[in-house]
Design a protein around this motif. Structure first.
Motif, PDB file in Angstrom:
ATOM      1  N   SER A  89       0.995  -1.086   0.093  1.00 26.44           N
ATOM      2  CA  SER A  89      -0.396  -0.076  -0.441  1.00 26.44           C
ATOM      3  C   SER A  89       1.170   1.083  -0.061  1.00 26.44           C
ATOM      4  N   ASN A  90       0.197   2.430  -0.247  1.00 25.54           N
ATOM      5  CA  ASN A  90       1.125   3.644  -0.133  1.00 25.54           C
ATOM      6  C   ASN A  90      -0.817   4.740   0.400  1.00 25.54           C
ATOM      7  N   HIS A  91       0.099   5.891   0.804  1.00 24.28           N
ATOM      8  CA  HIS A  91      -0.650   7.034   0.966  1.00 24.28           C
ATOM      9  C   HIS A  91      -0.295   7.880  -0.243  1.00 24.28           C
TER      10      HIS A  91
ATOM     11  N   TYR B 276      -2.487   5.817 -10.078  1.00 30.13           N
ATOM     12  CA  TYR B 276      -2.884   4.266 -10.877  1.00 30.13           C
ATOM     13  C   TYR B 276      -1.524   3.380 -11.519  1.00 30.13           C
ATOM     14  N   ARG B 277      -0.914   4.336 -12.668  1.00 30.83           N
ATOM     15  CA  ARG B 277       0.399   3.612 -13.322  1.00 30.83           C
ATOM     16  C   ARG B 277       0.678   3.674 -12.004  1.00 30.83           C
ATOM     17  N   ASP B 278       1.309   4.431 -10.762  1.00 28.92           N
ATOM     18  CA  ASP B 278       2.581   4.159  -9.763  1.00 28.92           C
ATOM     19  C   ASP B 278       2.595   2.678  -9.009  1.00 28.92           C
ATOM     20  N   ALA B 279       0.856   2.947  -8.791  1.00 27.90           N
ATOM     21  CA  ALA B 279       0.313   1.567  -7.856  1.00 27.90           C
ATOM     22  C   ALA B 279       0.636   0.416  -8.293  1.00 27.90           C
ATOM     23  N   GLU B 280       0.033   0.467  -9.764  1.00 29.87           N
ATOM     24  CA  GLU B 280       0.513  -0.495 -10.826  1.00 29.87           C
ATOM     25  C   GLU B 280       1.838  -1.233 -10.658  1.00 29.87           C
TER      26      GLU B 280
ATOM     27  N   VAL C 265      -6.062   2.335  -4.219  1.00 30.76           N
ATOM     28  CA  VAL C 265      -5.058   3.365  -3.611  1.00 30.76           C
ATOM     29  C   VAL C 265      -6.246   3.973  -2.684  1.00 30.76           C
ATOM     30  N   GLY C 266      -5.381   4.984  -1.758  1.00 31.55           N
ATOM     31  CA  GLY C 266      -5.973   5.488  -1.079  1.00 31.55           C
ATOM     32  C   GLY C 266      -4.807   7.036  -0.254  1.00 31.55           C
ATOM     33  N   THR C 267      -5.839   7.482   0.466  1.00 32.23           N
ATOM     34  CA  THR C 267      -4.941   8.611   1.222  1.00 32.23           C
ATOM     35  C   THR C 267      -4.910   8.339   3.009  1.00 32.23           C
TER      36      THR C 267
END
Length: 284
Positions: A58-60, A82-86, A93-95
């Motif tokens: 995961s990432n914020h 989305y590109r970074d998450a993939e 994805v979230g904050t």
């Protein structure tokens, strides 16, 4: 672990790789980023974590402050997320911040309803672009009461679509606010794929103060290693029906401050992993 816990080690001579070696030795298998890619590309970062048998789960994705640009607000910003998450290897994805969404001094019912509508839009967009949806991570201030004795955070739960919007429940911050984290788990666990596990010690001389408007407003506390505070983790986590459907990220906001945490953040991760591993035995 939430790598924010070990940020002081990452910025020391240990660097990222030395810090991950400690985390891996402690038993960490998955990690959540706190927004920084440490001057690496997402693909490079994923490979570094993988070399220590740790998955980035995961990432914020920004912002961390109200003055920063809100990437969620534009199609271009969301596409970059989305590109970074993939590339990092996870679908949700979230904050971890309402920065850029709600002003710090404007936490009202109307603003939370407006934010809930934005969460629905972003979750739907994420799903339409091949992601699993959008999640929001809380602090204590989202549990300020709305004037009718109801936490504002509940407006997010009641006014977002379960198909698109999920939550990363920070159990420590819920406890700080004066609400019962166990009740939220019991009622909403299907919408909470991620938890932040952090411990709290109530202390009149504590360095932190519960947010205005919450049940515990003005009460002093400090964060401590999981298992050393006032949260009864065996009880709080007892409603969970399927442990494999959730991720539990260890976090200690002040772990790297040796004045507040003399044993340091490496010990924090070791102790937290050990305590959580013991919980299933205690329940049997």
């Amino acid at each position: 672990m939430q790598i924010f816990t070990m940020r002081s080690l990452v910025s020391s001579t240990l660097g990222l790789e030395g810090t991950l070696e400690i985390a891996a030795d402690a038993g960490v298998k998955q990690a959540e980023l706190a927004g920084s890619f440490y001057d690496r590309s997402p693909a490079e970062l994923r490979q570094i974590f993988r070399s220590f048998d740790i998955k980035i789960a995961s990432n914020h994705f920004g912002p961390r402050g109200g003055s920063e640009v809100l990437p969620w607000a534009t199609p271009e910003g969301r596409s970059a997320i989305y590109r970074d998450a993939e590339a990092l290897g996870f679908p949700l994805v979230g904050t971890g911040s309402l920065g850029g969404i709600i002003a710090r001094d404007n936490h009202t019912r109307d603003e939370y309803l407006r934010a809930a509508d934005l969460f629905n839009q972003w979750g739907r967009d994420a799903k339409q672009n091949g992601m699993a949806g959008f999640f929001f991570h809380n602090h204590d201030r989202e549990f300020a009461l709305d004037g009718q004795g109801k936490p504002l955070f509940d407006l997010f739960l009641e006014n977002t679509d379960p198909e698109y919007v999920f939550f990363e429940l920070d159990l420590g911050w819920v406890a700080v606010s004066g609400q019962d984290p166990k009740k939220y788990i019991d009622t909403y666990q299907s919408r909470i794929p991620y938890f932040h596990v952090k411990d709290v010690k109530w202390d009149p001389a504590g360095n932190r103060t519960a947010a205005a408007g919450t049940v515990n407003a003005g009460r002093n506390f400090r964060f401590t290693d999981v298992g050393k505070g006032d949260v009864d983790w065996a009880d709080v986590l007892s409603p969970i029906r399927n442990w494999g459907r959730h991720r539990f990220f260890l976090e200690h906001d002040d772990a790297g401050d040796l004045a507040l945490n003399p044993a340091g953040s490496a010990n924090t991760i070791w102790r937290g992993c050990s305590h959580l591993h013991e919980l299933p035995r205690r329940r049997r």
